[in-house]
Structures are given as C-alpha cells and as structure tokens.
Design an enzyme around this catalytic site. Structure first.
Site, mmCIF file in Angstrom:
data_model
loop_
_atom_site.group_PDB
_atom_site.id
_atom_site.type_symbol
_atom_site.label_atom_id
_atom_site.label_comp_id
_atom_site.label_asym_id
_atom_site.label_seq_id
_atom_site.Cartn_x
_atom_site.Cartn_y
_atom_site.Cartn_z
ATOM 1 N N SER A 161 11.248 -41.895 -36.803
ATOM 2 C CA SER A 161 11.183 -43.086 -36.149
ATOM 3 C C SER A 161 12.366 -43.190 -35.077
ATOM 4 O O SER A 161 13.453 -42.413 -34.973
ATOM 5 C CB SER A 161 11.414 -44.334 -36.981
ATOM 6 O OG SER A 161 11.997 -45.461 -36.177
ATOM 7 N N TYR A 187 17.868 -47.515 -43.031
ATOM 8 C CA TYR A 187 16.694 -47.142 -42.654
ATOM 9 C C TYR A 187 16.778 -45.744 -41.595
ATOM 10 O O TYR A 187 16.137 -44.820 -41.674
ATOM 11 C CB TYR A 187 15.967 -48.106 -41.645
ATOM 12 C CG TYR A 187 14.605 -47.707 -41.406
ATOM 13 C CD1 TYR A 187 13.647 -47.230 -41.977
ATOM 14 C CD2 TYR A 187 14.076 -47.701 -40.074
ATOM 15 C CE1 TYR A 187 12.232 -46.880 -41.767
ATOM 16 C CE2 TYR A 187 12.798 -47.481 -39.280
ATOM 17 C CZ TYR A 187 11.928 -47.261 -40.399
ATOM 18 O OH TYR A 187 10.766 -46.674 -39.814
#
Length: 311
Positions: A161, A187
């Site tokens: 990501s 994350y």
C-alpha cells in the site's frame, strides 16, 4: 532474461483486472489468493480463473468463500475455483493449510489484510496488523516454498500500500511494546514489510525460479476500511476523489504482477497503476520509499520474522 530497466506497460490507473489478463493463458496453472472472498481479492481471483487457472480462495470464512467461488464460476465458466480455510493470524491454521496443499503452485497472491485496526495481539504477543499482514503471509510463503519451486517460474504477489510511506519497519519495537500505538503507523509498518519481503524472497528464491513483487492496488472502498470511521473515510475521499478506483480497477496491478509475461523473471520491485513505481518524493503519496527496497532491511526483516516464528 531478467532486466534492470523499469517495467512499463500500456495499462493505466483506469485499467481493470480483465483488461490486464486479456490474452494471457493460465491453463494448467494453479493459484492461491488469500482473502479471495471479497474486495480486490475476489476480482483478482476472477481474472485468474477467466484465464483458465485453478484458483483456491484461502479465506477465514469458508461460507463467504464458497459464495465467491460460485460467483466466479458463474461469470467465468471455470469450475476449478476452490475454497480452503485460512486464518493468517493463527499459525496453526497456516500450518494446516500448507499440510493440505498437494502438488505444484504457480501463483501465490498474498492479498488478505487488516488496516488501521485498534491495538490487539495474537496469543504470541505480536501486534495484529504486523502478524496478519506480514508474518502470516511470510509463514504461508515459506511453507509453500517447495510447491512454488515445483511451479517452474512461480510468482508471489505481495499486496502492499502507499501507506508504507507512513513508516519503515521499526526493528527496535516492531510489536509496540514500548512506544505508543498508532493504528495507521502500525499499518504502514506492516505494508513496508510486504515490500521488503518481496525484495528478500526474490534474492533467496530466484534460483528456484520463484520471483516476488509488491504493489499498491490504489484507493478502493472495501471491507478493508471496516476500522475507519465514516468521517475519516469521507475526508480521505474528498482529498482526491479522482484517485479512487473500483474493485475491478484495484485488482489490475495484482493481476499484472501475477500473470503478465512482462514480469517473467522479474522480482523485488514495487508497482502501482500497472507500472513499476518511481522513488517516492517528499510530500507525495505515490512512489516507493527507499527504506522499503533496502536490501539490508529486507534481510534483517527475514531473520527477525524467522526467529519470531520459531519462538
């Protein structure tokens, strides 16, 4: 032959998984897609199945997986869409999945994940996002290495990501034992780990014909955002509405990395919008961070991950 030149394609931000897979023949190839029952996972699996691959949906909820498999079969005509239980936060579940796998494997799409979750830990004390997004897939890939080596030119797809730009892997305190937990930073750390895994897996396994690349699928509204408030999601969307993709577009780069002939014997690279990404620039939310491609950090992460799994 392996090339050091950046990989460029005719596909764009707007291309779909079906655009990318057009003309690719995956008959007699076998694929696994983790998290294949929803979001970009199901569209990645659908594209691979449409090209003739046998596709196993590795999912936490087998009932949801079977619904997705039936839908994929209905839209592609491919009845070799299978379902197997897999919980990436449970090392026993991973071991069972590996033990039940038989024969060669040609494509492993490490797609499942959790994002910006509140602090929780596995029974081992591992922070849940790092444990699920990285360690679970690390254990899965290592367990399936013999099957991948038998695949004659196998590929691993490591879905990362742009959030990797939020944080390197903080080796001094990966599990947030001594620093304040921040969901997005955690994350980001796990997504950097996905990129570093691709770098080191290619270095270690390319002699076995196994190549691994990582990617940014794009901004797509899926179940991945279940921990993100509506207010924060609205703010994210309003910041750059044109950047958001459909799930079919979001799966395109995964499918490119999984199946495009342009990536034969190419590994250790990071892609976005169906192109190899340029180095990230300060203040930008695109490109790949230097620390995510650092070979020393990649080797260190591999050693740390191996030690954690043995502990």
């Amino acid at each position: 032959m392996t090339t050091n030149k950046p990989i460029t394609t005719s596909f764009t931000h707007h291309s779909t998984a079906m655009d990318v897979i057009k003309g690719v023949d995956l008959v007699r190839r076998r694929a696994i897609v983790t998290g294949g029952s929803s979001g970009i996972g199901v569209e990645t699996a659908r594209a691979l199945a449409s090209a003739g691959a046998e596709v196993t949906l590795a999912v936490r909820n087998p009932d949801a997986g079977q619904k997705a498999a039936d839908d994929i079969t209905g839209t592609t005509g491919n009845d070799r869409v299978l379902v197997a239980p897999l919980d990436l936060a449970d090392q026993g579940s991973i071991a069972d999945f590996v033990a039940n796998w038989d024969g060669p494997l040609h494509i492993l799409v490490n797609n499942a994940g959790i994002m910006a979750a509140p602090l929780s830990r596995t029974p081992q004390g591992w922070e849940m996002q790092f444990a699920t997004n990285h360690l679970g897939h690390f254990a899965l890939a290592n367990g399936l290495r013999p099957a991948l080596a038998a695949g004659d030119g196998a590929r691993i797809v490591s879905v990362s990501s742009a959030a990797h730009l939020r944080s390197p892997v903080v080796f001094e305190d990966i599990q947030y034992d001594n620093r304040e937990y921040e969901p997005w930073q955690a994350y980001g750390q796990s997504k950097t780990a996905n990129v570093l895994f691709a770098v080191e897996a290619t270095r270690r396994w390319s002699d076995d014909g196994i190549y691994t690349n990582s990617l940014m699928p794009g901004a797509i509204q899926t179940n991945l955002q279940r921990y993100v408030s509506k207010e924060e999601l609205d703010r994210m969307r309003s910041g750059n509405a044109a950047a958001w993709k459909t799930v079919e577009q979001g799966a395109a780069t995964s499918v490119l990395v999984a199946a495009s002939p342009l990536l034969d014997e190419v590994g250790g690279r990071y892609f976005e919008d169906c192109q190899e990404a340029a180095p990230a620039q300060p203040g930008q939310r695109t490109g790949v961070a230097d620390y995510a491609l650092d070979p020393e950090a990649a080797e260190r992460l591999w050693q740390v991950s191996t030690a954690l799994l043995k502990s």
